[in-house]
Motif scaffolding. Structure first.
Motif, PDB file in Angstrom:
ATOM      1  N   VAL A  19     -11.431 -71.557  40.773  1.00 46.39           N
ATOM      2  CA  VAL A  19     -11.395 -69.980  39.762  1.00 46.39           C
ATOM      3  C   VAL A  19     -10.104 -70.401  38.986  1.00 46.39           C
ATOM      4  O   VAL A  19     -10.486 -69.994  37.517  1.00 46.39           O
ATOM      5  N   GLY A  20      -9.576 -71.274  39.018  1.00 47.16           N
ATOM      6  CA  GLY A  20      -8.730 -71.898  38.315  1.00 47.16           C
ATOM      7  C   GLY A  20      -9.740 -72.441  36.986  1.00 47.16           C
ATOM      8  O   GLY A  20      -9.173 -72.872  35.988  1.00 47.16           O
ATOM      9  N   ASP A  21     -10.635 -73.294  37.325  1.00 50.75           N
ATOM     10  CA  ASP A  21     -11.435 -74.448  36.984  1.00 50.75           C
ATOM     11  C   ASP A  21     -11.859 -73.278  35.228  1.00 50.75           C
ATOM     12  O   ASP A  21     -11.918 -73.617  34.492  1.00 50.75           O
ATOM     13  N   ALA A  22     -12.426 -72.522  35.859  1.00 52.41           N
ATOM     14  CA  ALA A  22     -13.368 -71.155  35.260  1.00 52.41           C
ATOM     15  C   ALA A  22     -11.894 -70.747  34.089  1.00 52.41           C
ATOM     16  O   ALA A  22     -12.482 -70.441  33.071  1.00 52.41           O
ATOM     17  N   VAL A  23     -10.838 -70.540  34.314  1.00 52.92           N
ATOM     18  CA  VAL A  23      -9.770 -69.946  33.523  1.00 52.92           C
ATOM     19  C   VAL A  23      -9.953 -70.683  32.829  1.00 52.92           C
ATOM     20  O   VAL A  23      -9.652 -70.447  31.724  1.00 52.92           O
ATOM     21  N   ILE A  24      -9.424 -72.029  32.718  1.00 54.60           N
ATOM     22  CA  ILE A  24      -9.172 -73.391  32.163  1.00 54.60           C
ATOM     23  C   ILE A  24     -10.401 -73.503  30.982  1.00 54.60           C
ATOM     24  O   ILE A  24     -10.145 -73.750  29.735  1.00 54.60           O
ATOM     25  N   VAL A  25     -12.091 -73.434  31.190  1.00 59.06           N
ATOM     26  CA  VAL A  25     -13.046 -73.493  30.606  1.00 59.06           C
ATOM     27  C   VAL A  25     -12.897 -72.513  29.690  1.00 59.06           C
ATOM     28  O   VAL A  25     -13.152 -72.662  28.304  1.00 59.06           O
ATOM     29  N   LEU A  26     -12.643 -71.404  29.890  1.00 61.76           N
ATOM     30  CA  LEU A  26     -12.431 -69.745  28.727  1.00 61.76           C
ATOM     31  C   LEU A  26     -11.241 -70.399  28.175  1.00 61.76           C
ATOM     32  O   LEU A  26     -11.900 -69.959  26.977  1.00 61.76           O
ATOM     33  N   ARG A  27     -10.018 -70.643  28.707  1.00 63.92           N
ATOM     34  CA  ARG A  27      -9.134 -71.056  27.474  1.00 63.92           C
ATOM     35  C   ARG A  27      -9.329 -72.157  26.486  1.00 63.92           C
ATOM     36  O   ARG A  27      -8.686 -72.337  25.224  1.00 63.92           O
ATOM     37  N   SER A  28     -10.382 -72.570  26.880  1.00 68.19           N
ATOM     38  CA  SER A  28     -10.997 -74.038  26.026  1.00 68.19           C
ATOM     39  C   SER A  28     -11.665 -73.791  25.134  1.00 68.19           C
ATOM     40  O   SER A  28     -11.980 -74.562  24.507  1.00 68.19           O
ATOM     41  N   LYS A  29     -11.728 -72.456  25.102  1.00 67.61           N
ATOM     42  CA  LYS A  29     -13.289 -71.935  24.525  1.00 67.61           C
ATOM     43  C   LYS A  29     -15.049 -72.735  24.256  1.00 67.61           C
ATOM     44  O   LYS A  29     -15.388 -72.796  23.717  1.00 67.61           O
ATOM     45  N   GLY A  30     -14.257 -73.005  25.721  1.00 67.60           N
ATOM     46  CA  GLY A  30     -16.032 -73.747  26.442  1.00 67.60           C
ATOM     47  C   GLY A  30     -16.593 -72.764  26.909  1.00 67.60           C
ATOM     48  O   GLY A  30     -16.575 -71.258  26.656  1.00 67.60           O
ATOM     49  N   PRO A  31     -18.077 -73.015  27.023  1.00 65.60           N
ATOM     50  CA  PRO A  31     -19.291 -72.482  27.621  1.00 65.60           C
ATOM     51  C   PRO A  31     -18.933 -71.399  28.697  1.00 65.60           C
ATOM     52  O   PRO A  31     -18.374 -71.915  29.640  1.00 65.60           O
ATOM     53  N   LYS A  32     -18.676 -70.605  27.877  1.00 66.45           N
ATOM     54  CA  LYS A  32     -19.219 -69.700  29.292  1.00 66.45           C
ATOM     55  C   LYS A  32     -20.311 -69.674  29.921  1.00 66.45           C
ATOM     56  O   LYS A  32     -19.406 -68.854  31.242  1.00 66.45           O
ATOM     57  N   PHE A  71     -18.008 -80.443  32.664  1.00 68.23           N
ATOM     58  CA  PHE A  71     -16.943 -79.885  33.934  1.00 68.23           C
ATOM     59  C   PHE A  71     -16.988 -78.925  32.378  1.00 68.23           C
ATOM     60  O   PHE A  71     -16.784 -77.037  33.047  1.00 68.23           O
ATOM     61  N   GLY A  72     -16.729 -78.280  31.076  1.00 62.80           N
ATOM     62  CA  GLY A  72     -17.079 -77.447  30.337  1.00 62.80           C
ATOM     63  C   GLY A  72     -15.926 -77.706  29.453  1.00 62.80           C
ATOM     64  O   GLY A  72     -15.990 -76.499  27.602  1.00 62.80           O
ATOM     65  N   ILE A  73     -15.324 -78.170  29.462  1.00 63.67           N
ATOM     66  CA  ILE A  73     -14.780 -78.679  27.841  1.00 63.67           C
ATOM     67  C   ILE A  73     -14.414 -78.534  27.217  1.00 63.67           C
ATOM     68  O   ILE A  73     -14.883 -80.123  27.256  1.00 63.67           O
ATOM     69  N   ALA A  81     -18.520 -71.754  32.483  1.00 62.44           N
ATOM     70  CA  ALA A  81     -17.144 -71.207  33.340  1.00 62.44           C
ATOM     71  C   ALA A  81     -17.834 -70.041  34.206  1.00 62.44           C
ATOM     72  O   ALA A  81     -17.381 -69.831  35.554  1.00 62.44           O
ATOM     73  N   TYR A  82     -18.484 -69.376  34.078  1.00 67.44           N
ATOM     74  CA  TYR A  82     -19.350 -68.622  35.243  1.00 67.44           C
ATOM     75  C   TYR A  82     -20.500 -69.376  36.208  1.00 67.44           C
ATOM     76  O   TYR A  82     -20.347 -68.897  37.481  1.00 67.44           O
ATOM     77  N   GLY A  83     -21.539 -69.740  35.230  1.00 67.13           N
ATOM     78  CA  GLY A  83     -22.223 -70.378  35.940  1.00 67.13           C
ATOM     79  C   GLY A  83     -21.961 -71.824  37.042  1.00 67.13           C
ATOM     80  O   GLY A  83     -22.950 -71.653  37.842  1.00 67.13           O
ATOM     81  N   VAL A  84     -20.687 -71.830  37.032  1.00 69.37           N
ATOM     82  CA  VAL A  84     -21.022 -72.893  37.634  1.00 69.37           C
ATOM     83  C   VAL A  84     -19.816 -73.109  38.339  1.00 69.37           C
ATOM     84  O   VAL A  84     -20.005 -72.980  39.517  1.00 69.37           O
ATOM     85  N   HIS A  85     -18.390 -72.593  37.360  1.00 69.85           N
ATOM     86  CA  HIS A  85     -16.816 -72.343  37.950  1.00 69.85           C
ATOM     87  C   HIS A  85     -17.122 -71.041  38.581  1.00 69.85           C
ATOM     88  O   HIS A  85     -16.075 -71.462  40.147  1.00 69.85           O
TER      89      HIS A  85
END
Length: 125
Positions: free
Chosen positions: A88-101, A34-36, A104-108
């Motif tokens: 879109v929310g998933d991408a924001v969650i990954v970015l806020r969790s300092k997950g891989p950009k 998921f990216g977290i 966040a961008y390439g999947v979500h």
């Protein structure tokens, strides 16, 4: 022709979301994709949250398929548009969790963009 392509793509999105939810429900360690970062899939409390997310994914996919089978092209377009908020929310969650950009961008975010394109095609058809 465009509406047929968009309808098939919407069906693939619905089926894909169901499969992702079923996979996460069956094998919680799949949530690492998921990216977290540092996803504690062995923690029973976290596994419970993963099960909640998995069931919601399955329900969202079923909703898309129900509208695809029983609704109009226009209604399916609106459902796809509303559903695009989820990735879109998933991408924001990954970015806020300092997950891989990249995730966040390439999947979500990419999924959200595809869903938006499908929505537009269904709504103008």
């Amino acid at each position: 022709m465009l509406s047929t392509i968009a309808t098939v793509l919407a069906g693939l999105i619905g089926a894909g979301v169901i499969l992702m939810g079923a996979n996460a429900f069956r094998a919680p360690q799949a949530a690492a994709g998921f990216g977290i970062p540092n996803t504690p899939t062995e923690d029973p409390s976290f596994r419970a949250w993963l099960a909640v997310k998995a069931m919601r994914d399955i329900a969202a996919g079923i909703l898309i398929l129900i509208v695809l089978v029983g609704g109009t092209t226009h209604l399916l377009g609106w459902i796809m548009l509303a559903s695009s908020v989820i990735p879109v929310g998933d991408a924001v969650i990954v970015l806020r969790s300092k997950g891989p950009k990249a995730t966040a961008y390439g999947v979500h975010a990419a999924t959200a963009a595809v869903m938006l394109v499908i929505s537009v095609l269904l709504l103008i058809a």
